[in-house]
Design a protein around this motif. Structure first.
Motif, PDB file in Angstrom:
ATOM      1  N   LYS A  40       0.830  -1.199   0.000  1.00  0.00           N
ATOM      2  CA  LYS A  40       0.000   0.000   0.000  1.00  0.00           C
ATOM      3  C   LYS A  40       0.869   1.256   0.000  1.00  0.00           C
ATOM      4  O   LYS A  40       0.650   2.202  -0.750  1.00  0.00           O
ATOM      5  CB  LYS A  40      -0.845  -0.020   1.284  1.00  0.00           C
ATOM      6  N   VAL A  41       1.875   1.227   0.900  1.00  0.00           N
ATOM      7  CA  VAL A  41       2.766   2.387   0.974  1.00  0.00           C
ATOM      8  C   VAL A  41       3.456   2.611  -0.367  1.00  0.00           C
ATOM      9  O   VAL A  41       3.552   3.721  -0.870  1.00  0.00           O
ATOM     10  CB  VAL A  41       3.811   2.190   2.091  1.00  0.00           C
ATOM     11  N   ARG A  42       3.909   1.503  -0.955  1.00  0.00           N
ATOM     12  CA  ARG A  42       4.618   1.619  -2.230  1.00  0.00           C
ATOM     13  C   ARG A  42       3.723   2.178  -3.317  1.00  0.00           C
ATOM     14  O   ARG A  42       4.210   2.675  -4.331  1.00  0.00           O
ATOM     15  CB  ARG A  42       5.103   0.234  -2.676  1.00  0.00           C
ATOM     16  N   ASP A  43       2.450   2.083  -3.103  1.00  0.00           N
ATOM     17  CA  ASP A  43       1.522   2.485  -4.140  1.00  0.00           C
ATOM     18  C   ASP A  43       1.123   3.956  -4.027  1.00  0.00           C
ATOM     19  O   ASP A  43       0.457   4.485  -4.897  1.00  0.00           O
ATOM     20  CB  ASP A  43       0.268   1.595  -4.057  1.00  0.00           C
ATOM     21  N   THR A  44       1.555   4.608  -2.922  1.00  0.00           N
ATOM     22  CA  THR A  44       1.137   5.997  -2.752  1.00  0.00           C
ATOM     23  C   THR A  44       1.906   6.912  -3.689  1.00  0.00           C
ATOM     24  O   THR A  44       2.992   6.582  -4.159  1.00  0.00           O
ATOM     25  CB  THR A  44       1.403   6.474  -1.319  1.00  0.00           C
ATOM     26  N   GLN A  45       1.348   8.087  -3.919  1.00  0.00           N
ATOM     27  CA  GLN A  45       1.999   9.039  -4.819  1.00  0.00           C
ATOM     28  C   GLN A  45       3.314   9.522  -4.216  1.00  0.00           C
ATOM     29  O   GLN A  45       4.305   9.709  -4.912  1.00  0.00           O
ATOM     30  CB  GLN A  45       1.074  10.226  -5.078  1.00  0.00           C
ATOM     31  N   VAL A  46       3.315   9.707  -2.864  1.00  0.00           N
ATOM     32  CA  VAL A  46       4.527  10.190  -2.203  1.00  0.00           C
ATOM     33  C   VAL A  46       5.682   9.224  -2.445  1.00  0.00           C
ATOM     34  O   VAL A  46       6.756   9.604  -2.907  1.00  0.00           O
ATOM     35  CB  VAL A  46       4.283  10.344  -0.686  1.00  0.00           C
ATOM     36  N   TRP A  47       5.448   7.947  -2.127  1.00  0.00           N
ATOM     37  CA  TRP A  47       6.513   6.936  -2.305  1.00  0.00           C
ATOM     38  C   TRP A  47       7.002   6.923  -3.743  1.00  0.00           C
ATOM     39  O   TRP A  47       8.202   6.923  -4.017  1.00  0.00           O
ATOM     40  CB  TRP A  47       5.976   5.571  -1.892  1.00  0.00           C
ATOM     41  N   LYS A  48       6.051   6.911  -4.651  1.00  0.00           N
ATOM     42  CA  LYS A  48       6.423   6.793  -6.061  1.00  0.00           C
ATOM     43  C   LYS A  48       7.190   8.019  -6.537  1.00  0.00           C
ATOM     44  O   LYS A  48       7.998   7.934  -7.464  1.00  0.00           O
ATOM     45  CB  LYS A  48       5.166   6.615  -6.908  1.00  0.00           C
ATOM     46  N   SER A  49       6.892   9.167  -5.915  1.00  0.00           N
ATOM     47  CA  SER A  49       7.630  10.368  -6.330  1.00  0.00           C
ATOM     48  C   SER A  49       9.080  10.282  -5.873  1.00  0.00           C
ATOM     49  O   SER A  49       9.963  10.873  -6.482  1.00  0.00           O
ATOM     50  CB  SER A  49       6.969  11.620  -5.752  1.00  0.00           C
TER      51      SER A  49
END
Ligand code: HEM
Lengths: 358, 260
Positions: free
Chosen positions: B9-18
């Motif tokens: 889930k965390v990996r899927d957030t926009q923040v992580w991906k940015s």
């Protein structure tokens, strides 16, 4: 026993002993470089160390906070002297059998991903390093002495430990040699090593047989002339830079009578039984001649030996003279030490008039 | 939610991906991307010879030297908040650091770290020698290393003065007295007496190399300021630049050495 150790720890004895042990280790590196030897060494050295540590005077010097790094260094170096010899002995045996060194085996040549192999190793090293530093910092307070007082010098006044090898050289050489020329040559000599050592063998793997001269020369400088002198300067030099054995109390009143004589005094006063000549260069002529003979004559004399011939042939004229010059400079320290101990020789060339004493 | 589910889930957030532009490093493509796409990690090659990660080969001493250098930078900056390089304040600031700063082990870490760095850099050089890694094509990087070795010792040496206690000024006095004996350039060295025109003494205790080093004829306040600036600014900058060159060359010279 303690009394005996106090006596043989004096550089007069311990330096030759240490040098001999060093060359024995090099000569029999295949015996030293075995696991069996390491275990026997450990089995002997641990009880001996414990016995040393039981002495109140010894432990006092050892546990002085600024000396802790040297203890760590000494332990690391004992292990890290054995370890490359062990690796080298292993590879040398393989090379003799016509095999490739261990490092060239397919399983070691194999390429691995930096992530995770390298990055995780680094992470582990960072964590271990942090823990190590924090624990060290908690156990040992950084020392702080009286506020600076330019009018009162502590005795002994010692440089930081990593320069104590140089400070120890001051016993045998004047500051221009011990503090400037020799350190300068060490730095220049180190930088020059890759350009002087044209031997293509032993690049990227441990070995000894194929790099005998390079390794022996480097290790002698590193272990005997650098590390050993630091140990002497740190642990065995007390007030007035007088020698104190490892179990000896640093008594400020210990007086060591030392009458050192210059070569020119030997020559004119003792051997020729006349007075010293007025002209300073005539007075020092013998020492100056000997120095030139050492610096310039020796490279030619060594050409007569098999070692010199081989070296010249391998590296060419220019490199030959530079290598010999560096070796001669390095050798000047043990030579001066031995002359001091045997003949109480102070200076070979004594020209205090122009601050040039050698 | 399971831990794995949460991680996904965390990996899927926009923040992580940015921040991390690649998926988890569990396949070749992402393992390459994680190293190449990160400014710190991209110092590393994407793949390397196994011997380059073996403790028995590198002893990890170069890496530890770099780690300690970074640790010293961090603790050094913290110390600078509390320390004023003047004869009036320096010593008292060190006392204050010890007595008033909670959990104060920064000075300890900094001091022991400085000693440790000298040790690791020596052992690193020793390892490089024993594996013959100075041989072509790595001659130049060995030379860069020797300069780093000298600078490491000078860093430690200049820092030794800063506590401004008896240990400090006398150790530096002993050390800097050597400069007095530099041939031709120190007033007590051989040849200095020759540099004299009539009454005019060219090399004296007021202008020789020791004077330049200490900004005076003895270890006094000007020397403290000079050592402070060398220690906190000048030498670390040079070392930082040279470490960059050093690492760059390790890569360009073909990575950690191995049999040809
Ligand atoms: C501040 C000081 C230094 C730092 C931070 C540093 C760092 C490193 C690092 C991280 C490596 C990678 C391999 C390893 O860890 O062994 C390396 C390799 C190397 N270093 Fe240093 N080093 C320093 C000083 C020196 C010195 C004093 C020398 C030699 C005189 C040296 C010569 C080399 C050489 C030749 C390599 C390549 C080794 C190989 O390919 O096997 N470095 N250094």
């Amino acid at each position: 026993m303690k009394h005996f150790i106090n006596i043989i720890a004096d550089p007069i004895f311990s330096f030759p002993i240490f040098s001999l042990l060093f060359f024995a280790m090099i000569k029999w590196y295949r015996v030293v470089g075995t696991k069996k030897f390491a275990w026997i060494f450990l089995a002997i050295s641990v009880p001996v160390t414990v016995w040393f540590l039981a002495d109140p005077q010894f432990i006092k010097i050892i546990l002085w906070p600024d000396n802790i790094p040297i203890n760590i260094l000494v332990i690391l170096i004992v292990f890290l002297t054995w370890f490359p010899l062990y690796k080298a002995a292993e590879n040398d045996k393989r090379l003799e059998q016509g095999l490739e060194p261990v490092e060239a085996l397919p399983e070691n040549r194999e390429k691995v991903w930096a992530w995770p192999n390298l990055v995780y190793t680094e992470l582990f090293a960072i964590i271990a390093g942090t823990i190590f530093l924090v624990v060290w910092a908690i156990i040992f307070k950084a020392p702080l002495e009286e506020p600076a007082n330019p009018t009162w010098a502590p005795n002994p006044a010692k440089a930081p430990w990593y320069f104590l090898g140089l400070q120890e050289m001051l016993v045998y050489f004047d500051p221009w040699m011990a503090g400037v020329v020799l350190p300068g040559l060490i730095v220049v000599g180190l930088i020059a090593i890759p350009y002087l050592d044209t031997n293509p063998k032993g690049n990227g793997y441990y070995c000894f047989q194929d790099r005998k001269f390079a390794i022996t020369g480097f290790l002698y400088g590193w272990l005997v002339l650098w590390i050993y002198l630091i140990i002497v300067g740190t642990f065995l030099r007390g007030p007035n830079w007088t020698f104190y054995g490892p179990f000896e109390y640093w008594d400020f009143h210990k007086v060591v009578a030392e009458y050192n004589v210059n070569l020119s005094e030997f020559l004119w006063l003792k051997w020729l039984n006349t007075s010293m000549p007025k002209n300073i260069f005539v007075r020092e002529a013998l020492g100056i001649a000997l120095t030139f003979a050492y610096l310039i004559g020796l490279p030619f004399i060594s050409l007569k030996t098999k070692f010199g011939k081989d070296l010249l042939e391998k590296v060419g004229t220019m490199r030959y003279y530079i290598v010999i010059f560096l070796v001669i400079s390095m050798g000047s320290l043990p030579i001066k030490m031995v002359l001091r101990w045997l003949f109480s020789l102070k200076y070979i060339v004594a020209l205090p008039e122009i601050e040039l004493n050698l | 939610m399971s831990a794995k589910g949460l991680a996904d889930k965390v990996r899927d957030t926009q923040v992580w991906k940015s921040i991390f532009r690649h998926g988890p490093p569990n396949n070749s493509r992402n393992r390459a991307a994680v190293v190449a796409g990160n400014v710190f990690l991209h110092l590393h090659p994407i793949k390397l010879k196994k011997s380059g990660v073996q403790l028995g080969y590198t002893w990890c001493m170069g890496g530890l030297t770099f780690f300690i250098f970074l640790a010293l930078t961090v603790t050094g900056v913290l110390l600078m908040f509390y320390y004023r390089p003047t004869a009036e304040y320096a010593f008292n600031d060190i006392i204050a650091l010890r007595e008033h700063v909670p959990l104060g082990i920064m000075r300890e870490i900094h001091r022991w770290g400085a000693h440790a760095m000298v040790i690791t850099v020596w052992l690193h050089m020793y390892r490089v020698f024993m594996t013959g890694s100075y041989k072509p094509p790595r001659e130049f990087n060995w030379g860069v290393g020797v300069i780093l070795l000298v600078l490491t010792m000078l860093l430690s040496f200049t820092g030794y003065l800063l506590p401004w206690d008896q240990l400090a000024i006398w150790a530096i006095t002993v050390g800097s007295n050597m400069a007095k004996a530099t041939p031709f350039a120190g007033h007590g060295g051989p040849g200095a007496a020759l540099a004299q025109i009539g009454d005019f003494v060219m090399v004296s205790d007021k202008n020789d190399v020791r004077f330049q080093l200490l900004a005076g004829r003895f270890v006094g306040e000007p020397a403290l300021l000079r050592f402070y600036i060398l220690h906190c600014v000048f030498i670390p900058l040079v070392v930082g630049v040279l470490i960059a060159v050093h690492f760059w060359r390790v890569r360009k010279d073909g990575g950690i050495s191995a049999p040809l």
